[in-house]
Write a protein that holds these residues in place. Structure first.
Motif, mmCIF file in Angstrom:
data_model
loop_
_atom_site.group_PDB
_atom_site.id
_atom_site.type_symbol
_atom_site.label_atom_id
_atom_site.label_comp_id
_atom_site.label_asym_id
_atom_site.label_seq_id
_atom_site.Cartn_x
_atom_site.Cartn_y
_atom_site.Cartn_z
ATOM 1 N N VAL A 369 20.426 12.463 18.489
ATOM 2 C CA VAL A 369 20.226 13.669 19.289
ATOM 3 C C VAL A 369 18.727 13.949 19.313
ATOM 4 O O VAL A 369 18.120 14.221 18.288
ATOM 5 N N GLY A 370 18.134 13.841 20.502
ATOM 6 C CA GLY A 370 16.699 14.001 20.633
ATOM 7 C C GLY A 370 16.286 15.389 21.082
ATOM 8 O O GLY A 370 16.928 16.390 20.725
ATOM 9 N N ARG A 371 15.228 15.477 21.859
ATOM 10 C CA ARG A 371 14.697 16.757 22.324
ATOM 11 C C ARG A 371 15.740 17.525 23.131
ATOM 12 O O ARG A 371 16.480 16.954 23.923
ATOM 13 N N GLU A 372 15.771 18.826 22.881
ATOM 14 C CA GLU A 372 16.625 19.742 23.641
ATOM 15 C C GLU A 372 18.076 19.277 23.666
ATOM 16 O O GLU A 372 18.794 19.464 24.654
ATOM 17 N N GLY A 373 18.497 18.662 22.574
ATOM 18 C CA GLY A 373 19.900 18.285 22.432
ATOM 19 C C GLY A 373 20.334 17.077 23.232
ATOM 20 O O GLY A 373 21.538 16.796 23.325
ATOM 21 N N GLN A 374 19.393 16.335 23.800
ATOM 22 C CA GLN A 374 19.763 15.169 24.594
ATOM 23 C C GLN A 374 20.203 14.018 23.686
ATOM 24 O O GLN A 374 19.518 13.686 22.723
ATOM 25 N N THR A 375 21.321 13.428 24.029
ATOM 26 C CA THR A 375 21.814 12.297 23.243
ATOM 27 C C THR A 375 21.286 10.991 23.839
ATOM 28 O O THR A 375 20.839 10.945 24.993
ATOM 29 N N LEU A 376 21.389 9.946 23.055
ATOM 30 C CA LEU A 376 20.925 8.637 23.523
ATOM 31 C C LEU A 376 21.747 8.173 24.724
ATOM 32 O O LEU A 376 21.210 7.512 25.622
ATOM 33 N N ASP A 377 23.026 8.522 24.767
ATOM 34 C CA ASP A 377 23.868 8.147 25.903
ATOM 35 C C ASP A 377 23.362 8.782 27.196
ATOM 36 O O ASP A 377 23.476 8.197 28.275
ATOM 37 N N GLN A 378 22.799 9.982 27.082
ATOM 38 C CA GLN A 378 22.249 10.651 28.259
ATOM 39 C C GLN A 378 20.905 10.053 28.669
ATOM 40 O O GLN A 378 20.587 9.952 29.851
ATOM 41 N N ILE A 379 20.140 9.647 27.676
ATOM 42 C CA ILE A 379 18.817 9.073 27.948
ATOM 43 C C ILE A 379 18.950 7.648 28.477
ATOM 44 O O ILE A 379 18.143 7.210 29.308
ATOM 45 N N TRP A 380 19.981 6.938 27.995
ATOM 46 C CA TRP A 380 20.259 5.575 28.459
ATOM 47 C C TRP A 380 21.599 5.572 29.220
ATOM 48 O O TRP A 380 22.614 5.092 28.709
ATOM 49 N N PRO A 381 21.633 6.090 30.443
ATOM 50 C CA PRO A 381 22.908 6.104 31.186
ATOM 51 C C PRO A 381 23.408 4.696 31.457
ATOM 52 O O PRO A 381 22.623 3.758 31.667
#
Length: 567
Positions: A369-381
């Protein structure tokens, strides 16, 4: 009174104790005196893949002269191509020499990392998987300023979805999880896969099994394994004559870099040489078995799959107790295996999976879980892994990775890549810590800009689609089903080292109380240089010989002149 060690707080947390994790820790300690380091390792010791893979015949297909750190070279490998046990011994010796054991926590794994936007810290959950430590705790959290993933691409064994697997009553094991207590003597065995690992296992176990079925999905490019035992005088020369040692390593480096053309450019003379070597083995070792020649002959360009280097795989297929089966597996039964189009069910006692690793799922099962609650799945669609220069991910602050996306080599030693990455990441970490300290111990977090990372990835894909890696005639562990190549680097090892020589800080975003100080430094300098380790040979043998002979001739002339003056 001495300050007690902080078991749950550290400056840098390193996940993985293999070649990458060790290189990272050593770089931080020796170059920047950053010693507040914790290394989390899931197994019981250092060594990574060379500790995990203990199957019969396990060995390296890179020259032993190149398979050690540049700063801790091993001079006494006993073979041209080293075996698993020698490599593991070397790595444990290096860990001991650099006192890494005091930083390590073994039998532990990381399942979750959460970035705290307020504190600009990582909260990492460590699970204790075994050993005495698990008697008093099952998990705890480590708070750190920076996290480095040294998990690598080849850590999670890939299974094989076979109908009937649950009902099979025999033994099933993956080559990366070899059961040393299982005796295969007199057993009926089937092995799935004919890649580099299978080519090492098959010749070792075939002589002791009652029957061995080798299940081939795609044939590989097989070339001779030029492996020899190094004599005592050869080892002595490498250990005691630095110029000889350096020259051997440099020449091997140059040779391997030339091999890059063979596995990337289908129309190159080196690719033709690969074809000739493969055809030569087929004609020499399978001349009396045209049926086998037809089955194992590759039908794609060299480099489309990982090259198999072996001298005894083809001859083993001719043994009377070995069958090469190219039909697809239909299902497993209670005590056998059935192939499509074949009525007979073949009895087996043991099923060995030489099916490789889950190479597309970077960072393993790690939930980030990165910045502002973003998950790796969201960052790497869609699971497409993208990292700036293979080491940093957008929206994941104060984080780095070794052997990340598009950094794999199929022609040279990965240690050359790993060392360059460790140097670059250590320099980045030190810069962040230095800016914070100069700003009155303020806070600072940095991460690569998304648009810069996208441009980097798009350029890589354009280059990769023009290489043999993208050949549609075969599948590989570095090419996804949609044709995207997420593992391999398109250039040479030296190309990649040069890429990491410059850190362009304008490619990064930042936050924290020391952000203005960071931006001020970026506006002044713009970039930071990280000199690479240059190990290639600059002079040919003929040029080197000419210099040596010229030096000897000059020495003789000077000696004669000196004698004439003394007369």
């Amino acid at each position: 009174m001495a300050k007690p060690p902080a078991f749950t707080n550290t400056r840098v947390l390193i996940i993985g104790g293999g070649i990458s994790g060790m290189a990272m820790a050593i770089e931080l300690i020796t170059r920047y005196s950053i010693r507040e380091i914790v290394i989390i390792e899931k197994s019981g010791g250092f060594g990574g893949t060379w500790r995990d893979n203990v199957y019969p015949g396990a060995a390296c297909d890179v020259f032993s002269s190149l398979y050690s750190y540049s700063f801790a070279q091993k001079f006494d490998f006993t073979r041209t191509l080293p075996g698993q046990e020698e490599i593991l011994t070397y790595l444990t010796d290096v860990a001991q020499e650099y006192k890494l054991y005091q930083h390590a926590r073994f039998n532990s794994s990381v399942r979750k990392m959460e970035w705290n936007d307020d504190q600009l810290k990582w909260y990492t959950t460590v699970t204790i998987d075994g050993g005495k430590d698990s008697e008093y705790s099952t998990s705890y959290k480590v708070v750190s300023d920076y996290v480095i993933s040294a998990i690598g691409q080849l850590c999670k064994p890939k299974g094989f979805d076979i109908p009937g697997l649950a009902g099979f009553e025999g033994r099933v094991m993956h080559t990366a999880r070899w059961d040393r207590g299982l005796d295969l003597t007199g057993k009926k065995v089937a092995i799935v896969g004919t890649g580099a690992t299978s080519a090492q296992v098959v010749p070792e176990i075939a002589p002791i099994t009652k029957h061995l079925t080798v299940c081939q999905r795609n044939p590989g490019f097989v070339i001779p394994r030029h492996d020899n035992e190094l004599s005592p005088w050869q080892r002595w020369l490498r250990a005691n004559v630095p110029l000889v040692r350096k020259r051997i390593r440099a020449e091997n480096m140059n040779f391997r870099e030339l091999f890059h053309q063979a596995v990337t450019q289908a129309d190159s003379k080196y690719a033709d040489l690969m074809r000739q070597m493969n055809n030569g083995l087929l004609e020499k070792q399978l001349s009396d078995r045209p049926d086998l020649q037809e089955k194992v002959k590759p039908r794609y360009n060299p480099g489309c799959k990982r090259t198999v280097i072996t001298n005894d795989y083809y001859p083993t297929l001719k043994r009377p107790n070995v069958d090469l089966e190219t039909s697809d597996i239909e299902k497993l039964t209670k005590n056998g295996i059935k192939f499509q189009g074949i009525d007979e069910v073949r009895d087996i006692d043991v099923l060995i999976l030489a099916t490789g690793f889950d190479t597309f799922n970077f960072l393993g099962d790690l939930h980030i879980v990165g910045r502002e609650g973003q998950t790796l799945d969201q960052i790497w669609p869609n699971g497409v892994a993208k990292a700036l220069k293979g080491i940093a991910i957008p929206e994941i602050p104060n984080f780095g990775m070794l052997y990340g996306p598009n950094t794999n080599l199929s022609h040279n030693s990965l240690i050359l890549v790993i060392e360059a990455q460790a140097r670059c990441l250590a320099a980045m970490i030190n810069r962040v810590f230095t800016v914070r300290r100069n700003a009155g111990n303020g806070t600072l977090a940095v991460w690569p800009k998304k648009e810069v990372t996208e441009r980097h990835w798009e350029k890589l894909q354009d280059r990769l689609q023009n290489t043999s890696f993208s050949d549609p005639a075969c599948s590989s562990w570095w090419k996804r089903h949609d044709g995207i190549i997420v593992n391999n680097w398109p250039g040479t090892a030296i190309d990649y080292q040069r890429l990491l020589e410059e850190i362009k800080w304008q490619d990064f975003d930042a936050t924290g109380s020391a952000k203005s100080a960071f931006n001020s430094e970026v506006s002044k300098s713009g970039s930071q240089t990280v000199p690479r380790v240059m190990e290639e040979a600059w002079l040919s043998r003929s040029s080197l010989l000419a210099i040596v002979l010229g030096g000897l001739a000059a020495g003789v002339t000077l000696h004669r002149m000196w004698r004439l003056q003394c007369m």
